[in-house]
Scaffold this active site. Structure first.
Site, PDB file in Angstrom:
ATOM      1  CG  ASN A  13      -1.813   1.112   1.380  1.00  0.00           C
ATOM      2  OD1 ASN A  13      -1.708   2.082   0.640  1.00  0.00           O
ATOM      3  ND2 ASN A  13      -2.717   1.024   2.346  1.00  0.00           N
ATOM      4  NE  ARG A  92      -5.907   2.104  -0.190  1.00  0.00           N
ATOM      5  CZ  ARG A  92      -6.187   2.664   0.964  1.00  0.00           C
ATOM      6  NH1 ARG A  92      -5.403   2.482   1.999  1.00  0.00           N
ATOM      7  NH2 ARG A  92      -7.262   3.397   1.101  1.00  0.00           N
ATOM      8  CG  HIS A 180     -11.794   5.644   2.490  1.00  0.00           C
ATOM      9  ND1 HIS A 180     -12.232   6.845   2.984  1.00  0.00           N
ATOM     10  CD2 HIS A 180     -10.472   5.593   2.748  1.00  0.00           C
ATOM     11  CE1 HIS A 180     -11.210   7.505   3.502  1.00  0.00           C
ATOM     12  NE2 HIS A 180     -10.132   6.758   3.371  1.00  0.00           N
ATOM     13  CG  LEU A 208     -15.656   8.330  11.071  1.00  0.00           C
ATOM     14  CD1 LEU A 208     -16.380   8.771  12.338  1.00  0.00           C
ATOM     15  CD2 LEU A 208     -15.988   9.253   9.905  1.00  0.00           C
ATOM     16  N   GLY A 209     -10.915   8.040   9.720  1.00  0.00           N
ATOM     17  CA  GLY A 209      -9.490   7.957  10.082  1.00  0.00           C
ATOM     18  C   GLY A 209      -8.842   9.265   9.699  1.00  0.00           C
ATOM     19  CD  GLU A 379      -8.166   0.639   4.086  1.00  0.00           C
ATOM     20  OE1 GLU A 379      -7.332   0.800   5.003  1.00  0.00           O
ATOM     21  OE2 GLU A 379      -8.647   1.577   3.432  1.00  0.00           O
TER      22      GLU A 379
END
Ligand code: AMP
Length: 399
Positions: A13, A92, A180, A208-209, A379
């Site tokens: 990622n 990703r 997302h 929510l990050g 993820e």
């Protein structure tokens, strides 16, 4: 046929200055190694940990760019596991455009398509592609799989997918892509497994990050999302502005005479929680601890925007049966969850303060008409599963 047991899947990622890595066994969803390189290009750092969380001794190398960072990761993995045999690498990739609604095995044609999408995500896509190229060079012949943040939202109706601009913009790909998607994919998969009756209904997931978005999902399909053409839209984030009147950008250009680089810097890096708090912090934990006028301003705005977006998503689906919190703030901040839910009685939400304080899986009360859950997102697992599928490997069934 299943490969021998020492085979594994690598997930990558690649962010603008970071590279998150995980190594999964062929047999199950347990990560053998996890870690990340940070501040690549500056005085970077790399930490890799084994399955028990113990740091691995690092191989020699440098973190001057993404391919050097990946080379150092690979050398460390090979040093720790001399019999390492990669069956596939999963990446990703932030943007799959209108082309991809599923993960795809990377061919030269796919890579060309991904490169052509770089103007749509100039801060992210080039790094994702650099990660792919570096992995191709390091593991020739090993399948590389791209997993897209946009894919989950591809079936959205036109009214959510488009802007009210001249139609040629829609045709040239200026659309709302969502993002997302790997997180939403994971959480909906967990819902389908754990609570199929809720999965089948009207779900809002609040991721929510540091990056934050919300998605309305009806019967497992994305119908509306707060993020749009870029990862700037929707909720305020750590340093990103969220929803903004485009007239503000014209003001910056015409009255302040800012150039695009200056405006980009403000929108991506100086806004959101950081901007709202007058530069105090982009980090929710720090803001909660500060407990002063500046931090209140930022948290109040964040909470208000989540509540407002939930109302919009309820309207898009004709109601909400389930609200799920995930991401660093959604999973950990009892304050944000409590404050968001406090004003949602109109939609049938009643929080259980005891369960919320424990970050239990279900944080709504038994009287709540709408269920509220906390589901930690993964993820990397979505990417590993896609890589496993592309390599044609079956996961071992556990009893
Ligand atoms: P992520 O980007 O998903 O890793 O989320 C990062 C955000 O989660 C940051 O704003 C952190 O401050 C926030 N966060 C993590 N743990 C907590 C916590 N215990 N309480 C409040 N916020 C937290």
């Amino acid at each position: 046929m299943n490969p021998p047991n020492n085979s594994a899947f690598l997930t990558l990622n690649a962010g603008s200055s970071s590279l998150k890595v995980a190594l999964f066994s062929a047999d199950d969803d347990h990560a053998l190694v996890t870690g990340q390189a940070e501040r690549i290009g500056a005085e970077g750092s790399l930490v890799l940990k084994d399955a028990l969380g113990r740091p691995l001794p690092l191989a020699e190398g440098s973190l001057t760019n993404h391919s050097d960072a990946l080379a150092m990761v690979i050398a460390t993995l090979q040093q720790t596991r001399p019999d390492l045999d990669l069956a596939a690498v999963g990446h990703r990739v932030v943007h799959g455009g209108t082309h991809y609604d599923q993960p795809v095995t990377i061919t030269p044609e796919v890579l060309e398509t991904l490169e052509a999408l770089s103007p749509f995500a100039p801060l992210h896509q080039p790094h994702n592609i650099a990660g792919i190229r570096a992995a191709q060079a390091a593991f020739p012949g090993v399948p590389q799989v791209a997993c897209f943040d946009t894919a989950f939202h591809r079936g959205q109706p036109f009214v959510n997918d488009s802007f009210a601009l001249p139609h040629r913009y829609y045709q040239q790909g200026v659309r709302r892509y969502g993002f997302h998607g790997l997180s939403y994919d994971y959480v909906t998969g967990e819902l389908q497994r754990m609570a199929p009756h809720l999965f089948a209904g009207r779900v809002v997931i609040a991721h929510l990050g540091n990056g934050a978005s919300m998605c309305a999902i009806h019967g497992g399909h994305s119908v509306a999302s707060s993020m749009g053409f870029s990862v700037l839209d929707g909720l305020p984030m750590g340093t990103r502005c969220g929803n903004i009147d485009p007239g503000v950008l014209l003001y910056m250009l015409e009255q302040e005479k800012l150039n695009t680089a200056q405006i980009r810097q403000i929108l991506y890096n100086e806004s959101g929680l950081l901007g709202l708090s007058g530069g105090l912090s982009n980090d929710m934990r720090t803001l909660e601890q500060a407990d002063n006028a500046e931090s209140h301003r930022a948290i109040d705005y964040f909470v208000f925007r989540v509540q407002r977006e939930l109302g919009a998503m309820a309207a898009a689906m004709g109601g909400v049966d389930l609200l799920v919190f995930c991401g660093g703030i959604g999973e950990n901040s009892r304050v944000v969850r409590r404050r968001v839910c406090e004003r949602l009685g109109w939609i049938g939400i009643e929080i259980d303060h005891g369960r919320n304080a424990e970050s239990a899986m279900v944080v709504s009360s038994e009287f709540s008409r709408t269920t509220v859950m906390v589901i930690p997102t993964r993820e990397d697992l979505v990417i590993a599963r896609a890589a496993r599928a592309a390599a044609g490997v079956q996961k071992k069934e556990t009893a």
